[in-house]
Write an enzyme that holds these catalytic residues in place. Structure first.
Site, PDB file in Angstrom:
ATOM      1  N   HIS A   1     -10.168   7.390 -33.523  1.00 46.58           N
ATOM      2  CA  HIS A   1      -9.868   8.808 -33.719  1.00 46.58           C
ATOM      3  C   HIS A   1      -8.826   8.984 -34.819  1.00 46.58           C
ATOM      4  O   HIS A   1      -7.793   8.322 -34.798  1.00 46.58           O
ATOM      5  CB  HIS A   1      -9.310   9.437 -32.440  1.00 46.58           C
ATOM      6  CG  HIS A   1     -10.291   9.549 -31.331  1.00 46.58           C
ATOM      7  ND1 HIS A   1      -9.919   9.622 -30.013  1.00 46.58           N
ATOM      8  CD2 HIS A   1     -11.647   9.624 -31.321  1.00 46.58           C
ATOM      9  CE1 HIS A   1     -10.991   9.727 -29.248  1.00 46.58           C
ATOM     10  NE2 HIS A   1     -12.051   9.721 -30.027  1.00 46.58           N
TER      11      HIS A   1
ATOM     12  N   ARG B   1     -18.977   6.010 -24.274  1.00 52.08           N
ATOM     13  CA  ARG B   1     -17.782   6.141 -25.129  1.00 52.08           C
ATOM     14  C   ARG B   1     -16.663   6.822 -24.352  1.00 52.08           C
ATOM     15  O   ARG B   1     -15.519   6.367 -24.352  1.00 52.08           O
ATOM     16  CB  ARG B   1     -18.125   6.929 -26.393  1.00 52.08           C
ATOM     17  CG  ARG B   1     -16.935   7.134 -27.326  1.00 52.08           C
ATOM     18  CD  ARG B   1     -17.391   7.698 -28.667  1.00 52.08           C
ATOM     19  NE  ARG B   1     -16.305   8.177 -29.495  1.00 52.08           N
ATOM     20  CZ  ARG B   1     -15.537   7.408 -30.255  1.00 52.08           C
ATOM     21  NH1 ARG B   1     -15.712   6.100 -30.271  1.00 52.08           N
ATOM     22  NH2 ARG B   1     -14.580   7.933 -30.998  1.00 52.08           N
TER      23      ARG B   1
END
Length: 182
Positions: free
Chosen positions: A161, A138
């Site tokens: 996010h 990631r």
């Protein structure tokens, strides 16, 4: 010296080459590519369902966890062939009628622990100087996107996010962003 928390592109390729010798090479190569290219957390990865993938439309639904924004990503050329190979091989697995994309040898959904174990073994087999784990893929995605000059807001959306502070770590440490200042 701080311990590095991401893999480089060449290390990702070494991991994929290392799984090429294993019993579940097609599954594991596909899994590593998808984890890296889509910046998946391990629980997002092992929760992928066949219905999340549209091969004809070349898209994948990424259901983000930790209160992140779920998004539809394109399927990239580099992952199409490994995905198709895995889907063909998957037909021979017990539980192939299951909705889960990544199956264990017993035909169950591949567990987080199995993914961690596979990555550790692949890291040893590829002689990486760092012990890899799925979250490093990631981070590798975030850093690779920043290295390509992708805008911080786009990386934020891509990784799901909610808070930009989680994204700037990828761009703030990227010296290449200063190349064209002068």
């Amino acid at each position: 010296m701080k311990k590095r928390k991401y893999l480089t592109m060449s290390e990702v390729r070494k991991l994929i080459n290392a799984v090429g010798q294993g019993d579940h090479a097609d599954r594991d190569a596909c899994l590593i590519w998808m984890c890296f290219l889509h910046g998946c957390r391990v629980s997002e990865l092992n929760s992928l369902r066949l219905s999340d993938i549209d091969l004809e439309g070349r898209t994948i639904m990424i259901n983000r966890l930790k209160n992140g924004f779920s998004t539809i990503h394109p399927l990239f050329d580099i992952e199409i062939e490994p995905l198709q190979q895995w889907l063909r091989k998957r037909l021979n697995y017990r539980g192939c009628d299951s909705e889960w994309l990544f199956l264990s040898r017993q035909g169950n959904r591949l567990s987080r622990q199995q993914i961690y174990k596979m990555m550790r073994k692949s890291g040893r087999d590829s002689a990486l100087s760092i012990a890899p784990h799925p979250h490093m893929l990631r981070h590798a995605c975030g850093y690779a996107l920043a290295d390509r000059g992708i805008d911080t807001r786009l990386i934020q959306d891509y990784l799901g996010h909610r808070n930009i502070r989680h994204t700037v770590l990828y761009t703030a440490s990227n010296s290449r962003r200063f190349l064209d200042i002068w």
